[in-house]
Scaffold this motif. Structure first.
Motif, short mmCIF file in Angstrom:
data_model
loop_
_atom_site.label_atom_id
_atom_site.label_comp_id
_atom_site.label_asym_id
_atom_site.label_seq_id
_atom_site.Cartn_x
_atom_site.Cartn_y
_atom_site.Cartn_z
N PHE A 59 -14.96 3.11 23.76
CA PHE A 59 -14.81 1.87 23.09
C PHE A 59 -16.17 1.79 22.33
CE2 PHE A 59 -11.75 0.91 26.37
CZ PHE A 59 -10.74 0.59 25.70
N ARG A 61 -18.63 -0.69 20.36
CA ARG A 61 -18.84 -2.12 20.42
C ARG A 61 -20.37 -2.32 19.81
NH1 ARG A 61 -15.61 -3.40 25.83
NH2 ARG A 61 -13.53 -3.18 25.00
N THR A 68 -19.26 -6.88 12.60
CA THR A 68 -19.04 -6.32 13.87
C THR A 68 -18.18 -5.38 14.20
OG1 THR A 68 -18.98 -8.61 14.44
CG2 THR A 68 -17.94 -7.41 15.99
N ASP A 70 -15.53 -3.22 17.03
CA ASP A 70 -14.96 -3.38 18.16
C ASP A 70 -13.82 -2.63 18.25
OD1 ASP A 70 -14.03 -3.93 20.88
OD2 ASP A 70 -14.07 -6.22 20.50
N GLU A 71 -13.68 -1.32 18.52
CA GLU A 71 -12.70 -0.47 18.43
C GLU A 71 -12.50 0.67 19.53
OE1 GLU A 71 -13.83 0.69 14.37
OE2 GLU A 71 -14.46 2.52 15.09
N VAL A 207 -18.22 2.91 27.25
CA VAL A 207 -18.55 1.82 26.30
C VAL A 207 -19.61 2.32 25.54
CG1 VAL A 207 -18.91 -0.36 25.56
CG2 VAL A 207 -17.36 0.18 27.52
N GLU A 209 -22.44 2.00 21.69
CA GLU A 209 -22.76 1.44 20.65
C GLU A 209 -22.11 2.01 19.18
OE1 GLU A 209 -26.98 1.07 19.48
OE2 GLU A 209 -27.21 3.11 20.37
N ASN A 316 -27.36 -6.24 21.22
CA ASN A 316 -25.89 -5.85 21.17
C ASN A 316 -25.20 -6.65 22.22
OD1 ASN A 316 -23.19 -4.91 21.00
ND2 ASN A 316 -23.66 -2.80 20.57
N PHE A 318 -22.10 -6.85 22.89
CA PHE A 318 -21.00 -6.20 23.51
C PHE A 318 -21.58 -5.34 24.75
CE2 PHE A 318 -19.68 -7.06 19.25
CZ PHE A 318 -18.33 -7.73 19.58
#
Length: 364
Positions: A59, A61, A68, A70-71, A207, A209, A316, A318
């Motif tokens: 992910f 994020r 933004t 987020d994928e 996860v 960046e 960040n 997320f």
């Protein structure tokens, strides 16, 4: 099973969301054999999940160019997983007959010698450089050509350092002149990697960046391991190394020092420390000690720009980037990230009382 031109030592979430993702997304996708060198049986589930036919998730994020992100992406580059503890014969076959390049990320202590390194046959107790020597020696004995070696450990001139360790082990093994010449002919690549990977996904995945970099230093025979926007061949790594090590990594170690003094909350995240007293202390260190230090070495503009990018990355929203993770091996990190900066700047720069105090606390 298809051949895997890349043999990778390390199963970390960083590699999962960095090199392995790049190989999957490359202009021409590249297949990878991932090798666990620790022999840790508790990670057997991770090994199986890494090579699942459907791949594993990463992910991405954060904020990129003001928007933004987020994928979810799927990593399908890992075709096979092995362990040096149980699969040495198969690993040696792959290195001898399939490999084009070997990459590694074996942690802060990955190059440290082991008493077993002088043994004449490979054992699990050996360090990574000793295991690499025996694999390369088997390849040379089979008549196969030299390889490109891409260490990714956060060690300055990591290619040169790894080569020196392997050559020392070759000397201890009384390697023939032919083998030593063959090892010299391998391409030992200096490289630098950069991406914040904040948390794992079980049993495999991570996860991360949006920002990502794999910088490879140019030299005779050096080529990028794949064609991908995050993979760059550059004339010299020093500027990138200094900026990353002494701004981003140094900033992390400053936050780890503050966290240790605050009480070591295991669930404290980097983004939560970018406000109040922790942020005020980090900001003062950056502006009064770090930026003037870079300016004294001729990197004023580059450092200011990289610092702003770094602060955006730290904030960040997320990423649950635990300071407890950053604080591991704190004394070694303070020496390499902070003391090395103080030594590099020397008397030409500002007084660095706050940074010196962090190094002293870390060593005590």
């Amino acid at each position: 099973m298809s051949e895997t031109p890349i043999v990778q030592f390390g199963t970390s979430r960083f590699l999962q969301a960095h090199a392995d993702l790049f190989f999957a997304e490359a202009e021409t996708p590249v297949s990878v054999t991932v090798v666990q060198s620790s022999g840790d049986l508790s990670r057997a589930g991770r090994l199986g999940a890494l090579a699942a036919p459907e791949g594993y998730p990463v992910f991405i994020r954060g904020i990129l160019d003001g928007r933004t992100v987020d994928e979810e992406r799927r990593v399908t580059s890992v075709k096979r997983t092995l362990s040096t503890a149980t699969d040495w014969e198969e690993l040696s076959r792959i290195v001898t007959h399939e490999a084009r390049a070997i990459l590694s990320n074996t942690g802060d202590r990955g190059y440290l010698p082991s008493p077993a390194d002088t043994e004449r046959v490979p054992t699990q107790a050996m360090s990574y450089p000793a295991k690499l020597f025996h694999l390369l020696a088997a390849r040379q004995a089979a008549g196969a050509g030299p390889l490109s070696i891409f260490p990714m450990e956060l060690v300055p001139e990591n290619g040169r350092v790894l080569k020196a360790r392997v050559m020392d082990i070759a000397a201890a093994n009384e390697a023939s002149g032919e083998l030593r010449d063959w090892l010299e002919a391998c391409i030992w690549v200096n490289s630098l990697v950069d991406r914040i990977v904040s948390e794992p996904i079980e049993p495999a995945g991570a996860v991360a960046e949006p920002y990502a970099l794999w910088a490879v230093e140019a030299g005779p025979g050096v080529a990028a391991p794949c064609i991908h926007p995050a993979v760059q061949v550059v004339p010299d790594l020093e500027e990138i190394e200094r900026l990353k090590l002494h701004i981003l990594n140094l900033g992390h170690t400053v936050l780890a020092d503050i966290w240790r003094r605050e009480g070591q909350d295991p669930d404290r995240f980097v983004r939560q420390m970018m406000e109040g007293e922790p942020w005020a202390e980090l900001d003062a260190i950056y502006r009064e000690e770090v930026l003037p230090g870079f300016a004294a070495k001729g990197y004023a503009e580059e450092a200011a720009a990289y610092m702003q990018t770094t602060l955006d990355r730290f904030r960040n929203p997320f990423l649950d980037h635990r300071v407890a993770d950053i604080a591991q091996n704190h004394a070694q990190k303070a020496e390499r990230r902070i003391q090395a900066f103080i030594d590099w700047v020397g008397t030409s720069g500002p007084a660095m009382g706050r940074l010196q105090a962090i190094v002293q606390r870390a060593a005590s």
